[in-house]
Design an enzyme around this catalytic site. Sequence first.
Site, PDB file in Angstrom:
ATOM      1  N   GLY A  54       0.887  -1.283   0.158  1.00  0.00           N
ATOM      2  CA  GLY A  54      -0.096   0.166   0.254  1.00  0.00           C
ATOM      3  C   GLY A  54       0.759   1.101   0.004  1.00  0.00           C
ATOM      4  O   GLY A  54       2.050   1.050   0.252  1.00  0.00           O
ATOM      5  N   CYS A  81       5.309  -5.877   1.693  1.00  0.00           N
ATOM      6  CA  CYS A  81       5.882  -4.610   1.582  1.00  0.00           C
ATOM      7  C   CYS A  81       4.953  -3.614   2.759  1.00  0.00           C
ATOM      8  O   CYS A  81       5.088  -4.135   3.819  1.00  0.00           O
ATOM      9  CB  CYS A  81       5.284  -3.872   0.500  1.00  0.00           C
ATOM     10  SG  CYS A  81       6.248  -2.391   0.172  1.00  0.00           S
ATOM     11  N   TYR A  82       4.103  -2.887   2.525  1.00  0.00           N
ATOM     12  CA  TYR A  82       3.255  -2.228   3.501  1.00  0.00           C
ATOM     13  C   TYR A  82       2.606  -3.443   4.427  1.00  0.00           C
ATOM     14  O   TYR A  82       2.589  -3.043   5.679  1.00  0.00           O
ATOM     15  CB  TYR A  82       2.364  -1.270   2.951  1.00  0.00           C
ATOM     16  CG  TYR A  82       1.310  -0.585   4.008  1.00  0.00           C
ATOM     17  CD1 TYR A  82       1.738   0.525   4.591  1.00  0.00           C
ATOM     18  CD2 TYR A  82      -0.118  -1.096   4.202  1.00  0.00           C
ATOM     19  CE1 TYR A  82       0.866   1.145   5.644  1.00  0.00           C
ATOM     20  CE2 TYR A  82      -0.598  -0.619   5.328  1.00  0.00           C
ATOM     21  CZ  TYR A  82      -0.294   0.585   6.062  1.00  0.00           C
ATOM     22  OH  TYR A  82      -1.044   1.040   6.911  1.00  0.00           O
ATOM     23  N   HIS A 168       8.568  -7.526  -3.222  1.00  0.00           N
ATOM     24  CA  HIS A 168       7.081  -7.866  -3.857  1.00  0.00           C
ATOM     25  C   HIS A 168       7.688  -9.374  -4.676  1.00  0.00           C
ATOM     26  O   HIS A 168       7.939  -9.198  -5.715  1.00  0.00           O
ATOM     27  CB  HIS A 168       6.915  -6.859  -4.801  1.00  0.00           C
ATOM     28  CG  HIS A 168       6.176  -5.621  -4.285  1.00  0.00           C
ATOM     29  ND1 HIS A 168       5.151  -5.443  -3.823  1.00  0.00           N
ATOM     30  CD2 HIS A 168       6.961  -4.549  -3.686  1.00  0.00           C
ATOM     31  CE1 HIS A 168       4.857  -4.243  -3.105  1.00  0.00           C
ATOM     32  NE2 HIS A 168       6.027  -3.883  -3.220  1.00  0.00           N
ATOM     33  N   GLU A 170       5.143 -11.136  -5.842  1.00  0.00           N
ATOM     34  CA  GLU A 170       4.433 -11.228  -6.979  1.00  0.00           C
ATOM     35  C   GLU A 170       4.730 -10.566  -8.296  1.00  0.00           C
ATOM     36  O   GLU A 170       4.132 -11.147  -9.363  1.00  0.00           O
ATOM     37  CB  GLU A 170       2.972 -10.646  -6.398  1.00  0.00           C
ATOM     38  CG  GLU A 170       2.918  -9.016  -6.444  1.00  0.00           C
ATOM     39  CD  GLU A 170       3.364  -8.477  -5.102  1.00  0.00           C
ATOM     40  OE1 GLU A 170       4.120  -9.162  -4.570  1.00  0.00           O
ATOM     41  OE2 GLU A 170       3.087  -7.142  -4.758  1.00  0.00           O
ATOM     42  N   ASP A 226     -13.381 -10.216 -24.517  1.00  0.00           N
ATOM     43  CA  ASP A 226     -13.750  -9.863 -23.185  1.00  0.00           C
ATOM     44  C   ASP A 226     -15.308 -10.061 -23.137  1.00  0.00           C
ATOM     45  O   ASP A 226     -16.122 -10.922 -22.605  1.00  0.00           O
ATOM     46  CB  ASP A 226     -13.315  -8.677 -22.620  1.00  0.00           C
ATOM     47  CG  ASP A 226     -11.906  -8.357 -22.659  1.00  0.00           C
ATOM     48  OD1 ASP A 226     -11.277  -9.444 -23.032  1.00  0.00           O
ATOM     49  OD2 ASP A 226     -11.336  -7.425 -22.678  1.00  0.00           O
ATOM     50  N   LYS A 366      -6.018 -10.751 -19.272  1.00  0.00           N
ATOM     51  CA  LYS A 366      -6.184 -11.188 -20.527  1.00  0.00           C
ATOM     52  C   LYS A 366      -6.243 -12.460 -20.627  1.00  0.00           C
ATOM     53  O   LYS A 366      -7.112 -13.346 -20.940  1.00  0.00           O
ATOM     54  CB  LYS A 366      -5.632 -10.293 -21.472  1.00  0.00           C
ATOM     55  CG  LYS A 366      -6.033 -10.316 -22.841  1.00  0.00           C
ATOM     56  CD  LYS A 366      -7.254  -9.255 -22.971  1.00  0.00           C
ATOM     57  CE  LYS A 366      -7.850  -9.291 -24.184  1.00  0.00           C
ATOM     58  NZ  LYS A 366      -8.822  -8.251 -24.410  1.00  0.00           N
TER      59      LYS A 366
END
Length: 510
Positions: A54, A81-82, A168, A170, A226, A366
């Site tokens: 964050g 992180c945060y 991070h 991710e 989509d 996507k």
Amino acid sequence: MEKVLVLDFGGQYNQLIARRVREHSIYAEIKAYNKITVDEIKEEGYKGIIFTGGPNSVYDPSSPHFDERILDLGIPILGICYGCQLMAYMAKGKVVSAENVSEYGKITLTVGDHPLFEGVDRTSVCWMSHRDYISEAPEGFETIAHTDMCPVAAMADDSRRLYGVQFHPEVTHTQFGSRMLCNFLYRICMLQGDWKMESFVESKVAEYREKLKGKKVLCALSGGVDSSVAAILLHKAVGDNLVCVFVDHGLLRKGEAESVERTFRDQFNINLIKVDAEERFLSKLSGVTEPERKRKIIGEEFIRVFEDEAKKIGKVSYLVQGTIYPDVIESGAGDASTIKSHHNVGGLPSVIDFDEIVEPLRDLFKDEVRQVGLKLDIPEELVFRQPFPGPGLAIRIIGEITKEKLDTLRDADAIFREEIKNAGFEHSTNQYFAVLTDTLSVGVMGDERTYGRTVVLRAVTTDDFMTAEWSRIPYDVLERASSRITNEVKGITRVTYDITSKPPATVEWE
Ligand code: XMP
């Protein structure tokens, strides 16, 4: 079904965390930190919790905090992180704000022996983005990784099953990020990995079958991947109660309107209403040159057209849209700043004649949407169709939009697409199209001086459209496209190729 909670503290990678968890075959649910209580977390039966990053400092009076009792639930928690700093703060460790210790970008990480780092090299690259840092791990925690600037780059309290990483895991820049998340899920949360894309399809179909029972549902169909996937998913749930409205706004590619009609009406047997609204859109767009205004006008006009159609159909409770996750963040729907207002999110007018909007793909990237498409037995040709923006060719014509410019662009674009396809390149580039600029330049044809427009060819290679590289299309393919466009399309004297990546550019020109 096993599930993990991603507790959202407003970071920019939150969906990416959920996606990474899904990639490890575990279902992840994202909840804003202030939309769920400790008791609800307990009741839901989550098998693991991830605190996201964050933008705040834990010391900001307005920064998001959480009920400390979450640390005592016995559910393994990974703070990122945060989220890691918040965990340290809640557990009475030392978090320090210091300008000169900030770390941004790729940083060398050194890890110790710990199940979280099984299979991870002792030193590797991680992605950092922080100013505050943990100077001392809280009592009961051991420090399990560090960097040159960051004494506590990762910490663990195995007895309470609490873990925190300052970097991070991710993002792909963290070399062993995926491995670390996998370790957290399988070695610490002890999950089995029972989630597949079929489960997403089944649970969404069941959810909508129940929720939309007996209700008329209207789907805004663009013919792109989509909205097609969203429509077919909803068709599975509500059958003939779904009516698809396909607006031909006159901003489509060559042959596109016909192909949508063929696919949905003839092949899938879906109730399809095609609205010819070219004049309506072109008159609204007349004289408009500013990209954001174009997008807003098209977005609003879309909704108006749907409202008009809905009135003809009778009471319509739900409007389905094919919004996917990158649309949501780029429109500034969360805390991220607005880059472009995608017509199906940021451009929605506040007064709408529908009870509710249904966006089944809102959390997906996507490539995940394509997987859903395949599970729904949608033909590969449609599933792997390159994306096409809602505002259509309007954002590929620089300056004012006229019918004549649209026809010119349609012809040039069709030639480029055909040449890419003939060269067998349509699968090695993710999106390719022509743009019509308002630059005029001098040319020569035969013995005559010409003065005409410039077409730009654009092709990009990307995983998720958040970032993109310009595609290395072979020169001879570009040459054939250029020569055909200048010969076959009236009014074009020059063809150029766009060699800008995203960032700093975006994929579309407007
Ligand atoms: P940008 O230009 O934002 O494009 O880098 C990223 C991807 O999004 C598509 N795009 C849109 N899709 N409505 C859409 O449905 C829009 O307003 C819109 N604008 C861009 C673009 O074609 C690319 O695939």
